[in-house]
Design a protein around this motif. Structure first.
Motif, PDB file in Angstrom:
ATOM      1  N   ASP A   1       0.802  -1.223   0.000  1.00 13.20           N
ATOM      2  CA  ASP A   1       0.000   0.000   0.000  1.00 13.20           C
ATOM      3  C   ASP A   1       0.834   1.271   0.000  1.00 13.20           C
ATOM      4  O   ASP A   1       0.524   2.224  -0.716  1.00 13.20           O
ATOM      5  CB  ASP A   1      -0.966   0.006   1.178  1.00 13.20           C
ATOM      6  CG  ASP A   1      -2.079  -1.025   1.028  1.00 13.20           C
ATOM      7  OD1 ASP A   1      -2.183  -1.640  -0.053  1.00 13.20           O
ATOM      8  OD2 ASP A   1      -2.840  -1.209   1.996  1.00 13.20           O
ATOM      9  N   ILE A   2       1.889   1.302   0.790  1.00 16.78           N
ATOM     10  CA  ILE A   2       2.706   2.513   0.810  1.00 16.78           C
ATOM     11  C   ILE A   2       3.502   2.631  -0.485  1.00 16.78           C
ATOM     12  O   ILE A   2       3.686   3.732  -1.002  1.00 16.78           O
ATOM     13  CB  ILE A   2       3.577   2.589   2.080  1.00 16.78           C
ATOM     14  CG1 ILE A   2       2.667   2.671   3.313  1.00 16.78           C
ATOM     15  CG2 ILE A   2       4.516   3.793   2.021  1.00 16.78           C
ATOM     16  CD1 ILE A   2       3.386   2.620   4.647  1.00 16.78           C
ATOM     17  N   ALA A   3       3.955   1.525  -1.058  1.00 15.48           N
ATOM     18  CA  ALA A   3       4.647   1.574  -2.352  1.00 15.48           C
ATOM     19  C   ALA A   3       3.725   2.136  -3.424  1.00 15.48           C
ATOM     20  O   ALA A   3       4.140   2.948  -4.260  1.00 15.48           O
ATOM     21  CB  ALA A   3       5.144   0.185  -2.749  1.00 15.48           C
ATOM     22  N   ARG A   4       2.467   1.725  -3.423  1.00 15.61           N
ATOM     23  CA  ARG A   4       1.509   2.232  -4.406  1.00 15.61           C
ATOM     24  C   ARG A   4       1.222   3.713  -4.181  1.00 15.61           C
ATOM     25  O   ARG A   4       1.147   4.494  -5.138  1.00 15.61           O
ATOM     26  CB  ARG A   4       0.240   1.390  -4.361  1.00 15.61           C
ATOM     27  CG  ARG A   4       0.510  -0.009  -4.919  1.00 15.61           C
ATOM     28  CD  ARG A   4      -0.500  -1.035  -4.528  1.00 15.61           C
ATOM     29  NE  ARG A   4      -1.858  -0.670  -4.875  1.00 15.61           N
ATOM     30  CZ  ARG A   4      -2.913  -1.343  -4.445  1.00 15.61           C
ATOM     31  NH1 ARG A   4      -2.773  -2.397  -3.676  1.00 15.61           N
ATOM     32  NH2 ARG A   4      -4.123  -0.971  -4.801  1.00 15.61           N
ATOM     33  N   SER A   5       1.073   4.134  -2.929  1.00 15.28           N
ATOM     34  CA  SER A   5       0.876   5.554  -2.639  1.00 15.28           C
ATOM     35  C   SER A   5       2.111   6.363  -3.042  1.00 15.28           C
ATOM     36  O   SER A   5       1.984   7.441  -3.636  1.00 15.28           O
ATOM     37  CB  SER A   5       0.589   5.770  -1.150  1.00 15.28           C
ATOM     38  OG  SER A   5      -0.662   5.246  -0.798  1.00 15.28           O
ATOM     39  N   ALA A   6       3.288   5.843  -2.730  1.00 13.59           N
ATOM     40  CA  ALA A   6       4.533   6.537  -3.080  1.00 13.59           C
ATOM     41  C   ALA A   6       4.641   6.730  -4.590  1.00 13.59           C
ATOM     42  O   ALA A   6       5.038   7.810  -5.066  1.00 13.59           O
ATOM     43  CB  ALA A   6       5.739   5.761  -2.547  1.00 13.59           C
ATOM     44  N   THR A   7       4.266   5.724  -5.346  1.00 11.82           N
ATOM     45  CA  THR A   7       4.321   5.821  -6.804  1.00 11.82           C
ATOM     46  C   THR A   7       3.293   6.823  -7.311  1.00 11.82           C
ATOM     47  O   THR A   7       3.589   7.656  -8.172  1.00 11.82           O
ATOM     48  CB  THR A   7       4.101   4.435  -7.436  1.00 11.82           C
ATOM     49  OG1 THR A   7       5.098   3.543  -6.923  1.00 11.82           O
ATOM     50  CG2 THR A   7       4.223   4.485  -8.945  1.00 11.82           C
ATOM     51  N   THR A   8       2.092   6.768  -6.766  1.00  9.88           N
ATOM     52  CA  THR A   8       1.025   7.692  -7.172  1.00  9.88           C
ATOM     53  C   THR A   8       1.434   9.141  -6.957  1.00  9.88           C
ATOM     54  O   THR A   8       1.144  10.005  -7.792  1.00  9.88           O
ATOM     55  CB  THR A   8      -0.265   7.386  -6.377  1.00  9.88           C
ATOM     56  OG1 THR A   8      -0.687   6.062  -6.695  1.00  9.88           O
ATOM     57  CG2 THR A   8      -1.372   8.379  -6.704  1.00  9.88           C
ATOM     58  N   TYR A   9       2.137   9.424  -5.862  1.00 11.11           N
ATOM     59  CA  TYR A   9       2.464  10.807  -5.507  1.00 11.11           C
ATOM     60  C   TYR A   9       3.908  11.199  -5.833  1.00 11.11           C
ATOM     61  O   TYR A   9       4.399  12.208  -5.336  1.00 11.11           O
ATOM     62  CB  TYR A   9       2.137  11.059  -4.038  1.00 11.11           C
ATOM     63  CG  TYR A   9       0.643  11.048  -3.815  1.00 11.11           C
ATOM     64  CD1 TYR A   9      -0.145  12.118  -4.240  1.00 11.11           C
ATOM     65  CD2 TYR A   9       0.016   9.946  -3.243  1.00 11.11           C
ATOM     66  CE1 TYR A   9      -1.515  12.098  -4.072  1.00 11.11           C
ATOM     67  CE2 TYR A   9      -1.362   9.928  -3.071  1.00 11.11           C
ATOM     68  CZ  TYR A   9      -2.121  11.001  -3.492  1.00 11.11           C
ATOM     69  OH  TYR A   9      -3.481  10.987  -3.335  1.00 11.11           O
ATOM     70  N   GLY A  10       4.575  10.430  -6.674  1.00  8.11           N
ATOM     71  CA  GLY A  10       5.882  10.833  -7.182  1.00  8.11           C
ATOM     72  C   GLY A  10       7.014  10.804  -6.182  1.00  8.11           C
ATOM     73  O   GLY A  10       7.974  11.565  -6.303  1.00  8.11           O
ATOM     74  N   VAL A  11       6.934   9.928  -5.199  1.00 10.66           N
ATOM     75  CA  VAL A  11       8.021   9.763  -4.228  1.00 10.66           C
ATOM     76  C   VAL A  11       9.196   9.091  -4.940  1.00 10.66           C
ATOM     77  O   VAL A  11       9.014   8.144  -5.701  1.00 10.66           O
ATOM     78  CB  VAL A  11       7.545   8.925  -3.018  1.00 10.66           C
ATOM     79  CG1 VAL A  11       8.703   8.512  -2.134  1.00 10.66           C
ATOM     80  CG2 VAL A  11       6.497   9.707  -2.233  1.00 10.66           C
ATOM     81  N   LYS A  12      10.386   9.603  -4.732  1.00 12.90           N
ATOM     82  CA  LYS A  12      11.570   9.062  -5.414  1.00 12.90           C
ATOM     83  C   LYS A  12      11.904   7.655  -4.933  1.00 12.90           C
ATOM     84  O   LYS A  12      12.217   6.773  -5.725  1.00 12.90           O
ATOM     85  CB  LYS A  12      12.763   9.990  -5.211  1.00 12.90           C
ATOM     86  CG  LYS A  12      13.982   9.486  -5.932  1.00 12.90           C
ATOM     87  CD  LYS A  12      14.934  10.559  -6.274  1.00 12.90           C
ATOM     88  CE  LYS A  12      16.079   9.941  -7.049  1.00 12.90           C
ATOM     89  NZ  LYS A  12      16.610  10.806  -8.027  1.00 12.90           N
ATOM     90  N   ARG A  13      11.849   7.441  -3.611  1.00 10.47           N
ATOM     91  CA  ARG A  13      12.149   6.121  -3.063  1.00 10.47           C
ATOM     92  C   ARG A  13      11.402   5.939  -1.753  1.00 10.47           C
ATOM     93  O   ARG A  13      11.241   6.878  -0.985  1.00 10.47           O
ATOM     94  CB  ARG A  13      13.645   5.961  -2.825  1.00 10.47           C
ATOM     95  CG  ARG A  13      14.051   4.521  -2.565  1.00 10.47           C
ATOM     96  CD  ARG A  13      15.544   4.255  -2.718  1.00 10.47           C
ATOM     97  NE  ARG A  13      16.025   4.661  -4.032  1.00 10.47           N
ATOM     98  CZ  ARG A  13      16.831   5.707  -4.247  1.00 10.47           C
ATOM     99  NH1 ARG A  13      17.273   6.431  -3.250  1.00 10.47           N
ATOM    100  NH2 ARG A  13      17.214   6.022  -5.464  1.00 10.47           N
ATOM    101  N   TYR A  14      10.957   4.711  -1.551  1.00  9.48           N
ATOM    102  CA  TYR A  14      10.274   4.317  -0.309  1.00  9.48           C
ATOM    103  C   TYR A  14      11.167   3.312   0.396  1.00  9.48           C
ATOM    104  O   TYR A  14      11.404   2.225  -0.110  1.00  9.48           O
ATOM    105  CB  TYR A  14       8.906   3.722  -0.653  1.00  9.48           C
ATOM    106  CG  TYR A  14       8.223   2.925   0.431  1.00  9.48           C
ATOM    107  CD1 TYR A  14       8.290   3.280   1.773  1.00  9.48           C
ATOM    108  CD2 TYR A  14       7.476   1.795   0.102  1.00  9.48           C
ATOM    109  CE1 TYR A  14       7.650   2.537   2.753  1.00  9.48           C
ATOM    110  CE2 TYR A  14       6.825   1.051   1.070  1.00  9.48           C
ATOM    111  CZ  TYR A  14       6.919   1.424   2.387  1.00  9.48           C
ATOM    112  OH  TYR A  14       6.278   0.683   3.353  1.00  9.48           O
ATOM    113  N   TYR A  15      11.696   3.716   1.547  1.00  6.08           N
ATOM    114  CA  TYR A  15      12.570   2.859   2.342  1.00  6.08           C
ATOM    115  C   TYR A  15      11.763   2.151   3.430  1.00  6.08           C
ATOM    116  O   TYR A  15      10.950   2.778   4.104  1.00  6.08           O
ATOM    117  CB  TYR A  15      13.660   3.680   3.035  1.00  6.08           C
ATOM    118  CG  TYR A  15      14.667   4.280   2.101  1.00  6.08           C
ATOM    119  CD1 TYR A  15      15.776   3.553   1.691  1.00  6.08           C
ATOM    120  CD2 TYR A  15      14.527   5.578   1.640  1.00  6.08           C
ATOM    121  CE1 TYR A  15      16.720   4.110   0.843  1.00  6.08           C
ATOM    122  CE2 TYR A  15      15.459   6.145   0.788  1.00  6.08           C
ATOM    123  CZ  TYR A  15      16.551   5.405   0.395  1.00  6.08           C
ATOM    124  OH  TYR A  15      17.478   5.957  -0.449  1.00  6.08           O
TER     125      TYR A  15
END
Length: 185
Positions: A32-46
């Motif tokens: 879920d956080i990976a999908r949100s990060a991708t949707t909102y243009g986050v460079k990387r999710y650690y």
């Protein structure tokens, strides 16, 4: 605009008795956080966890969706997982961002509690949109990040409030709401 990074800390965090613990990595938090990060243009999710066994579990979960049947069944999951990186500790993440960007990231903590250096979403959104420094948005599992981690951050976002007193959201719900407030249209 500076690059936005997200980190989910599993240790050190508090349990409901305010004792320092490490929580388990969950399948839903990865997805879920990976999908949100991708949707909102986050460079990387650690995803940060000190235990090798927990990082190996997360790697197996992600591997299923990046290779073989999972990748064929749901190919867009690969794009979201391409932004996910596992780390042992927060200092490792900060060092990697520094090497990549040439400067330390501005650390922004989230919590359900209010702190003295708490800022609202509009002010932080302005820093994201108009600043040039990289930003690292921290989320804690369990009952939140340790006070020492919070105090080491440059900014603490105001808590998410609904119409009542209750504000103990799952971390994946909080991440989605906060990313929308900071990067949504």
């Amino acid at each position: 605009m500076g690059d936005l990074y997200v980190a989910l800390l599993h240790a050190p965090v508090y349990n409901k008795n305010m004792e320092t613990i490490a929580t388990s990595i969950t399948n839903l938090d990865i997805h879920d956080i990976a999908r949100s990060a991708t949707t909102y243009g986050v460079k990387r999710y650690y995803i940060i966890h000190p235990a090798e066994a927990q990082r190996a579990l997360a790697q197996r979960i992600m591997g299923y969706w990046q290779e073989g049947f999972g990748a064929e069944y749901n190919p867009n999951r690969q794009e979201a997982f391409a932004r996910v990186k596992l780390a042992r500790e927060l200092a490792e993440v900060e060092e990697e961002i520094f090497k990549e960007q040439g400067r330390k990231p501005l650390k922004i903590a989230t919590d359900a509690r209010r702190y003295p250096n708490t800022l609202g979403y509009a002010a932080v959104r302005d820093k994201i949109e108009n600043g040039e420094e990289p930003l690292l948005l921290l989320f804690g599992t369990g009952w939140g990040l340790l006070r020492e981690v919070m105090e080491d951050c440059d900014i603490i976002l105001e808590p998410i409030y609904g119409p009542g007193e209750w504000n103990h959201l799952s971390v994946r719900s909080a991440a989605a709401i906060i990313l929308d407030r900071l990067r949504g249209h």
